[in-house]
Scaffold this motif. Structure first.
Motif, PDB file in Angstrom:
ATOM      1  N   PHE A  61      -1.029   1.700 -12.093  1.00  0.00           N
ATOM      2  CA  PHE A  61      -0.775   0.995 -10.833  1.00  0.00           C
ATOM      3  C   PHE A  61      -0.665   1.976  -9.662  1.00  0.00           C
ATOM      4  N   THR A  62      -1.650   2.859  -9.566  1.00  0.00           N
ATOM      5  CA  THR A  62      -1.746   3.758  -8.412  1.00  0.00           C
ATOM      6  C   THR A  62      -3.206   3.822  -7.972  1.00  0.00           C
ATOM      7  N   VAL A  63      -3.404   4.157  -6.703  1.00  0.00           N
ATOM      8  CA  VAL A  63      -4.749   4.326  -6.177  1.00  0.00           C
ATOM      9  C   VAL A  63      -4.730   5.483  -5.190  1.00  0.00           C
ATOM     10  N   THR A  64      -5.759   6.328  -5.258  1.00  0.00           N
ATOM     11  CA  THR A  64      -5.906   7.456  -4.337  1.00  0.00           C
ATOM     12  C   THR A  64      -7.148   7.220  -3.496  1.00  0.00           C
ATOM     13  N   VAL A  65      -6.971   7.244  -2.176  1.00  0.00           N
ATOM     14  CA  VAL A  65      -8.088   6.955  -1.268  1.00  0.00           C
ATOM     15  C   VAL A  65      -8.106   7.973  -0.139  1.00  0.00           C
ATOM     16  N   GLU A  66      -9.281   8.154   0.442  1.00  0.00           N
ATOM     17  CA  GLU A  66      -9.379   8.961   1.644  1.00  0.00           C
ATOM     18  C   GLU A  66      -8.856   8.153   2.830  1.00  0.00           C
ATOM     19  N   ALA A  67      -8.340   8.866   3.826  1.00  0.00           N
ATOM     20  CA  ALA A  67      -7.582   8.214   4.891  1.00  0.00           C
ATOM     21  C   ALA A  67      -8.430   7.312   5.774  1.00  0.00           C
ATOM     22  N   ILE A 168      -3.898  13.183   8.568  1.00  0.00           N
ATOM     23  CA  ILE A 168      -3.838  12.671   7.193  1.00  0.00           C
ATOM     24  C   ILE A 168      -5.266  12.507   6.683  1.00  0.00           C
ATOM     25  N   THR A 169      -5.554  13.080   5.524  1.00  0.00           N
ATOM     26  CA  THR A 169      -6.911  13.007   4.968  1.00  0.00           C
ATOM     27  C   THR A 169      -6.987  12.190   3.685  1.00  0.00           C
ATOM     28  N   GLU A 170      -5.865  12.045   2.988  1.00  0.00           N
ATOM     29  CA  GLU A 170      -5.892  11.384   1.678  1.00  0.00           C
ATOM     30  C   GLU A 170      -4.492  10.868   1.363  1.00  0.00           C
ATOM     31  N   VAL A 171      -4.414   9.722   0.717  1.00  0.00           N
ATOM     32  CA  VAL A 171      -3.114   9.184   0.313  1.00  0.00           C
ATOM     33  C   VAL A 171      -3.208   8.592  -1.088  1.00  0.00           C
ATOM     34  N   THR A 172      -2.107   8.656  -1.794  1.00  0.00           N
ATOM     35  CA  THR A 172      -1.967   7.968  -3.074  1.00  0.00           C
ATOM     36  C   THR A 172      -0.857   6.940  -2.919  1.00  0.00           C
ATOM     37  N   LEU A 173      -1.177   5.707  -3.267  1.00  0.00           N
ATOM     38  CA  LEU A 173      -0.250   4.594  -3.086  1.00  0.00           C
ATOM     39  C   LEU A 173      -0.039   3.870  -4.400  1.00  0.00           C
ATOM     40  N   ARG A 174       1.127   3.273  -4.516  1.00  0.00           N
ATOM     41  CA  ARG A 174       1.372   2.438  -5.685  1.00  0.00           C
ATOM     42  C   ARG A 174       0.802   1.043  -5.433  1.00  0.00           C
ATOM     43  N   THR A 175       0.291   0.439  -6.469  1.00  0.00           N
ATOM     44  CA  THR A 175      -0.228  -0.922  -6.384  1.00  0.00           C
ATOM     45  C   THR A 175       0.659  -1.848  -7.210  1.00  0.00           C
ATOM     46  N   SER A 176       0.409  -3.137  -7.089  1.00  0.00           N
ATOM     47  CA  SER A 176       1.193  -4.135  -7.823  1.00  0.00           C
ATOM     48  C   SER A 176       0.268  -5.224  -8.354  1.00  0.00           C
ATOM     49  N   PRO A 177       0.674  -5.902  -9.426  1.00  0.00           N
ATOM     50  CA  PRO A 177      -0.121  -7.042  -9.902  1.00  0.00           C
ATOM     51  C   PRO A 177      -0.090  -8.177  -8.873  1.00  0.00           C
ATOM     52  N   GLN A 178      -1.178  -8.896  -8.780  1.00  0.00           N
ATOM     53  CA  GLN A 178      -1.202 -10.068  -7.922  1.00  0.00           C
ATOM     54  C   GLN A 178      -0.323 -11.163  -8.532  1.00  0.00           C
ATOM     55  N   PRO A 179       0.639 -11.699  -7.780  1.00  0.00           N
ATOM     56  CA  PRO A 179       1.433 -12.808  -8.319  1.00  0.00           C
ATOM     57  C   PRO A 179       0.538 -14.018  -8.573  1.00  0.00           C
ATOM     58  N   PRO A 180       0.611 -14.601  -9.761  1.00  0.00           N
ATOM     59  CA  PRO A 180      -0.271 -15.739 -10.052  1.00  0.00           C
ATOM     60  C   PRO A 180       0.103 -17.012  -9.307  1.00  0.00           C
TER      61      PRO A 180
END
Length: 395
Positions: A61-67, A168-180
């Motif tokens: 549950f993490t994603v790393t993206v360019e800014a 800022i060039t890059e970030v890593t963020l936590r993700t979450s499950p979509q609530p059903p």
């Protein structure tokens, strides 16, 4: 605006540093007009071409993206894996995220909306960051998994820095499950009973995704009665649990003499879109901050009775907007009201020729300026735009 290729970015920043040229870090540039005017800056350096999703660790549950990645594109990619970033579209976007800007811009502004009630702000979702210092040297802090965040906490320092400390060039963020399952409630009535319901909600075991105050003007725009309102959003894995929560809240609301309108997921999202605002060229956009216990008192101010205002009932943070006909002295009056209630008011946008400072000096101003001197000794970045330090060009 200069939009270099990723491999040219560091060399360009180093050249700007060597020349002592002032410059302004940017993403897509959609909200560069927010906040104080930048002094002596003809060079806007955009990281818009840094737009890749580098790694999505679905199981972690993490994603790393360019800014420079558009926030809308990132949310759409996560949605295909039944995940999402638990953050709001920025003010001025539409319901589908068009005009939301980039991920880096979202972090640099550091502002959160109603979902902060349950999921906290963007800085709480940030677990890693990559950046270019003012001298073009690359730096990194944090990690790529939630349990392995190490190093100096640059994440919190750069969140809300408005481009004043580095790019800022890059970030890593936590993700979450979509609530059903999702449901909502729109509750309307007098301020007193609504505030009593707000206090009850915050002290209960219920955990709504959002509890937003609405001024009568916002309620009118949404097609509801022209009264103050509380918009509630609830999410769960169980529809039965949501029905029980809604019943409990409506029962309590009826005891207080309030009217409750149940909302299905589509109607809830449609109403939330109203709270994203409608930018008016040359108008005002204000960011409110007050103690949560003082939100009802702030909304009772006469100057806010006719303005669209959306305010987090649990955070005390929110937005208000108006046309250019709102006098500047009324905005200063609102600022004094916020300060008297333990808060602040930030002027994100004002009519051309306006002279209201975006923000005032804060008690920690000496520390903020010392941090700025360490990260940007030549004072090249976003001159005049240092959060917590009053714009010297404003009277």
């Amino acid at each position: 605006m200069i939009t270099p290729e990723p491999h040219d970015l560091a060399d360009l920043v180093q050249a700007l540093h060597a020349e002592g040229t002032p410059w302004l870090p940017a993403g897509s540039g959609s909200r560069l007009h927010w906040g104080p005017p930048v002094q002596d800056t003809s060079t806007v350096l955009s990281c818009q071409r840094l737009n890749r999703i580098l790694e999505h660790a679905v199981g972690d549950f993490t994603v790393t993206v360019e800014a420079g990645t558009p926030l809308r594109d990132l949310q759409e990619t996560l949605r295909r894996q039944n995940q999402w970033l638990t953050i709001d579209w920025p003010w001025g976007s539409d319901a589908e995220g068009h005009g939301a800007g980039t991920v880096g811009g979202l972090v640099a502004r550091g502002m959160a909306g109603g979902l902060r009630q349950r999921y906290l702000g963007v800085r709480d979702q940030l677990i890693g960051i990559g950046l270019l210092r003012a001298d073009g040297v690359a730096a990194r802090a944090g990690g790529k998994v939630v349990k392995n965040v190490a190093g100096y906490d640059l994440m919190r320092l750069f969140t809300g820095s408005w481009g004043s400390l580095g790019l800022i060039t890059e970030v890593t963020l936590r993700t979450s499950p979509q609530p059903p399952e999702r449901r909502g409630l729109l509750l309307q009535g007098e301020l007193g009973p609504l505030d009593e319901l707000r206090r009850w909600l915050l002290s209960s075991s219920l955990t709504p995704e959002l509890i937003d105050w609405w001024s009568p003007a916002v309620a009118t725009q949404a097609g509801a009665d022209p009264q103050h309102a509380l918009l509630l959003g609830l999410a769960s894995v169980s529809d039965a649990a949501l029905r029980a929560q809604c019943l409990e809240i409506r029962t309590r609301a009826e005891q207080l003499g309030l009217r409750g309108q149940p909302l299905d997921p589509e109607r809830l999202e449609a109403l939330r879109a109203v709270a994203l605002g409608h930018p008016e060229p040359g108008g005002w956009l204000l960011r409110f901050g007050t103690l949560p216990s003082q939100t009802a008192a702030l909304l009772a101010e006469r100057v806010l009775r006719d303005l669209p205002v959306v305010l987090g009932a649990g955070s005390g943070l929110g937005d208000g907007w108006a046309g250019s006909d709102l006098p500047a002295y009324r905005v200063e009056e609102l600022r004094r009201s916020c300060v008297a209630r333990g808060g602040v008011l930030t002027v994100l946008q004002q009519p051309p020729g306006g002279h209201v400072p975006a923000w005032d000096d804060v008690p920690s101003k000496p520390m903020i300026e010392a941090v700025k001197a360490q990260f940007d000794p030549k004072q090249q970045l976003a001159r005049g735009r240092l959060p917590g330090v009053r714009d010297p060009l404003r009277p």
